[in-house]
Motif scaffolding. Structure first.
Motif, PDB file in Angstrom:
ATOM      1  N   CYS A  63       0.822  -1.223   0.000  1.00  0.00           N
ATOM      2  CA  CYS A  63       0.000   0.000   0.000  1.00  0.00           C
ATOM      3  C   CYS A  63       0.849   1.264   0.000  1.00  0.00           C
ATOM      4  CB  CYS A  63      -0.945   0.006   1.190  1.00  0.00           C
ATOM      5  SG  CYS A  63      -2.340  -1.097   1.007  1.00  0.00           S
ATOM      6  N   VAL A  64       2.054   1.187   0.518  1.00  0.00           N
ATOM      7  CA  VAL A  64       2.938   2.352   0.513  1.00  0.00           C
ATOM      8  C   VAL A  64       3.217   2.797  -0.925  1.00  0.00           C
ATOM      9  CG1 VAL A  64       5.284   3.127   1.016  1.00  0.00           C
ATOM     10  CG2 VAL A  64       4.001   1.874   2.728  1.00  0.00           C
ATOM     11  N   PHE A  65       3.391   1.830  -1.821  1.00  0.00           N
ATOM     12  CA  PHE A  65       3.777   2.143  -3.195  1.00  0.00           C
ATOM     13  C   PHE A  65       2.590   2.351  -4.135  1.00  0.00           C
ATOM     14  CE2 PHE A  65       7.316  -0.185  -1.307  1.00  0.00           C
ATOM     15  CZ  PHE A  65       8.296   0.792  -1.448  1.00  0.00           C
ATOM     16  N   LEU A  66       1.386   2.332  -3.601  1.00  0.00           N
ATOM     17  CA  LEU A  66       0.197   2.586  -4.415  1.00  0.00           C
ATOM     18  C   LEU A  66      -0.289   4.024  -4.265  1.00  0.00           C
ATOM     19  CD1 LEU A  66      -1.829  -0.689  -3.794  1.00  0.00           C
ATOM     20  CD2 LEU A  66      -0.618  -0.020  -5.858  1.00  0.00           C
ATOM     21  N   TYR A  67       0.613   4.948  -4.030  1.00  0.00           N
ATOM     22  CA  TYR A  67       0.229   6.321  -3.757  1.00  0.00           C
ATOM     23  C   TYR A  67      -0.388   7.012  -4.968  1.00  0.00           C
ATOM     24  CZ  TYR A  67       4.763   7.269  -5.883  1.00  0.00           C
ATOM     25  OH  TYR A  67       5.827   7.315  -6.741  1.00  0.00           O
ATOM     26  N   LYS A  68      -0.163   6.503  -6.177  1.00  0.00           N
ATOM     27  CA  LYS A  68      -0.768   7.124  -7.359  1.00  0.00           C
ATOM     28  C   LYS A  68      -2.198   6.660  -7.580  1.00  0.00           C
ATOM     29  CE  LYS A  68       3.475   8.060  -9.832  1.00  0.00           C
ATOM     30  NZ  LYS A  68       4.221   7.889 -11.064  1.00  0.00           N
ATOM     31  N   ASN A  69      -2.561   5.521  -7.017  1.00  0.00           N
ATOM     32  CA  ASN A  69      -3.914   4.988  -7.140  1.00  0.00           C
ATOM     33  C   ASN A  69      -4.540   4.971  -5.746  1.00  0.00           C
ATOM     34  OD1 ASN A  69      -6.238   3.668  -7.832  1.00  0.00           O
ATOM     35  ND2 ASN A  69      -5.227   1.952  -8.834  1.00  0.00           N
ATOM     36  N   ARG A  70      -5.050   6.129  -5.340  1.00  0.00           N
ATOM     37  CA  ARG A  70      -5.545   6.286  -3.980  1.00  0.00           C
ATOM     38  C   ARG A  70      -6.767   5.439  -3.681  1.00  0.00           C
ATOM     39  NH1 ARG A  70      -3.763  10.922  -5.691  1.00  0.00           N
ATOM     40  NH2 ARG A  70      -5.771  11.476  -6.577  1.00  0.00           N
ATOM     41  N   LYS A  71      -7.639   5.208  -4.663  1.00  0.00           N
ATOM     42  CA  LYS A  71      -8.831   4.391  -4.410  1.00  0.00           C
ATOM     43  C   LYS A  71      -8.443   2.959  -4.059  1.00  0.00           C
ATOM     44  CE  LYS A  71     -12.109   6.983  -7.179  1.00  0.00           C
ATOM     45  NZ  LYS A  71     -13.027   6.966  -8.323  1.00  0.00           N
ATOM     46  N   ARG A 133      -7.596   7.064   6.962  1.00  0.00           N
ATOM     47  CA  ARG A 133      -8.166   8.406   7.107  1.00  0.00           C
ATOM     48  C   ARG A 133      -7.371   9.429   6.304  1.00  0.00           C
ATOM     49  NH1 ARG A 133      -8.640  11.308  12.845  1.00  0.00           N
ATOM     50  NH2 ARG A 133      -6.555  11.888  12.249  1.00  0.00           N
ATOM     51  N   GLY A 134      -6.044   9.317   6.309  1.00  0.00           N
ATOM     52  CA  GLY A 134      -5.217  10.226   5.515  1.00  0.00           C
ATOM     53  C   GLY A 134      -5.411  10.039   4.025  1.00  0.00           C
ATOM     54  N   ILE A 135      -5.550   8.784   3.601  1.00  0.00           N
ATOM     55  CA  ILE A 135      -5.793   8.511   2.177  1.00  0.00           C
ATOM     56  C   ILE A 135      -7.137   9.084   1.756  1.00  0.00           C
ATOM     57  CG2 ILE A 135      -6.162   6.671   0.482  1.00  0.00           C
ATOM     58  CD1 ILE A 135      -4.256   4.956   2.281  1.00  0.00           C
ATOM     59  N   TYR A 136      -8.138   8.932   2.605  1.00  0.00           N
ATOM     60  CA  TYR A 136      -9.470   9.475   2.305  1.00  0.00           C
ATOM     61  C   TYR A 136      -9.433  10.999   2.210  1.00  0.00           C
ATOM     62  CZ  TYR A 136     -14.422  10.518   2.733  1.00  0.00           C
ATOM     63  OH  TYR A 136     -15.682  10.999   2.522  1.00  0.00           O
ATOM     64  N   LYS A 137      -8.701  11.626   3.120  1.00  0.00           N
ATOM     65  CA  LYS A 137      -8.585  13.087   3.073  1.00  0.00           C
ATOM     66  C   LYS A 137      -7.881  13.554   1.804  1.00  0.00           C
ATOM     67  CE  LYS A 137      -8.667  14.241   7.977  1.00  0.00           C
ATOM     68  NZ  LYS A 137      -7.901  14.792   9.099  1.00  0.00           N
ATOM     69  N   ASP A 138      -6.849  12.843   1.383  1.00  0.00           N
ATOM     70  CA  ASP A 138      -6.165  13.185   0.130  1.00  0.00           C
ATOM     71  C   ASP A 138      -7.102  13.066  -1.063  1.00  0.00           C
ATOM     72  OD1 ASP A 138      -3.806  13.789   1.334  1.00  0.00           O
ATOM     73  OD2 ASP A 138      -2.696  12.058   0.547  1.00  0.00           O
ATOM     74  N   GLU A 139      -7.871  11.993  -1.098  1.00  0.00           N
ATOM     75  CA  GLU A 139      -8.810  11.783  -2.203  1.00  0.00           C
ATOM     76  C   GLU A 139      -9.874  12.883  -2.216  1.00  0.00           C
ATOM     77  OE1 GLU A 139     -10.256  10.031  -5.577  1.00  0.00           O
ATOM     78  OE2 GLU A 139      -8.399   9.596  -4.513  1.00  0.00           O
ATOM     79  N   LYS A 140     -10.339  13.259  -1.049  1.00  0.00           N
ATOM     80  CA  LYS A 140     -11.332  14.333  -0.937  1.00  0.00           C
ATOM     81  C   LYS A 140     -10.740  15.663  -1.409  1.00  0.00           C
ATOM     82  CE  LYS A 140     -14.617  15.846   2.533  1.00  0.00           C
ATOM     83  NZ  LYS A 140     -14.980  15.775   3.944  1.00  0.00           N
ATOM     84  N   LEU A 141      -9.497  15.933  -1.053  1.00  0.00           N
ATOM     85  CA  LEU A 141      -8.827  17.162  -1.467  1.00  0.00           C
ATOM     86  C   LEU A 141      -8.651  17.200  -2.981  1.00  0.00           C
ATOM     87  CD1 LEU A 141      -7.254  19.752  -0.616  1.00  0.00           C
ATOM     88  CD2 LEU A 141      -5.212  18.311  -0.579  1.00  0.00           C
ATOM     89  N   ILE A 142      -8.257  16.107  -3.582  1.00  0.00           N
ATOM     90  CA  ILE A 142      -8.073  16.051  -5.037  1.00  0.00           C
ATOM     91  C   ILE A 142      -9.404  16.254  -5.750  1.00  0.00           C
ATOM     92  CG2 ILE A 142      -7.407  14.532  -6.949  1.00  0.00           C
ATOM     93  CD1 ILE A 142      -5.061  15.662  -5.331  1.00  0.00           C
ATOM     94  N   LYS A 143     -10.474  15.662  -5.224  1.00  0.00           N
ATOM     95  CA  LYS A 143     -11.789  15.843  -5.844  1.00  0.00           C
ATOM     96  C   LYS A 143     -12.248  17.302  -5.738  1.00  0.00           C
ATOM     97  CE  LYS A 143     -13.723  11.236  -5.468  1.00  0.00           C
ATOM     98  NZ  LYS A 143     -14.772  10.413  -4.870  1.00  0.00           N
TER      99      LYS A 143
END
Length: 149
Positions: A63-71, A133-143
């Motif tokens: 999961c560390v290396f999947l930073y480009k595919n946040r979903k 939670r951090g991944i969700y916040k990043d996805e929300k920010l990008i949207k």
């Protein structure tokens, strides 16, 4: 990648899972007649616990290396949370089975206790939750940024 706080949480979860394999999780003093012996239970005592623990550890590192595919990263982190809870439950039930096997073999448990590394799956769950939670916040920010364009 390393600037994101969830990467640190994922690495912490992987470290907690990796170190769990090296330490004893449960200790019991057993009395069989006049002799008193000690018995230990660790993650390598059960193949099921060991394999699920290694899957959660490797999944945290993936999961560390999947930073480009946040979903996908978010979904795998949630799956990893469930696996870490499963590890915690498996440890509890396997220790109970181990204690019952000792009693059924004619031994008496004088003193038994979970050791500190047995609670590392709780640390894993907390770290994975904070990472999700951090991944969700990043996805929300990008949207939200995509809406502004």
């Amino acid at each position: 990648m390393i600037q994101r706080i969830q990467t640190l949480f994922l690495l912490l979860a992987a470290a907690a899972g990796g170190t769990m394999g090296y330490f004893n999780l449960w200790k019991a003093k057993i009395s069989k007649g006049p002799a008193i012996s000690e018995e230990y239970f660790n993650a390598t005592s059960s193949y099921l616990i060991f394999t699920v623990l290694m899957v959660t550890t490797l999944l945290s590192l993936v999961c560390v290396f999947l930073y480009k595919n946040r979903k996908l990263q978010f979904r795998l982190t949630v799956l990893n949370i469930l696996l870490a809870i499963g590890v915690l439950l498996l440890i509890y039930f396997k220790v109970q089975d181990n204690a019952n096997a000792i009693i059924n073999s004619g031994g008496t448990i004088v003193q038994a206790s979970f050791l500190l590394p047995a609670f590392l799956p709780v640390v894993m769950v907390v770290c994975l939750f904070l990472a999700a939670r951090g991944i969700y916040k990043d996805e929300k920010l990008i949207k939200s940024l995509d809406r502004l364009r």
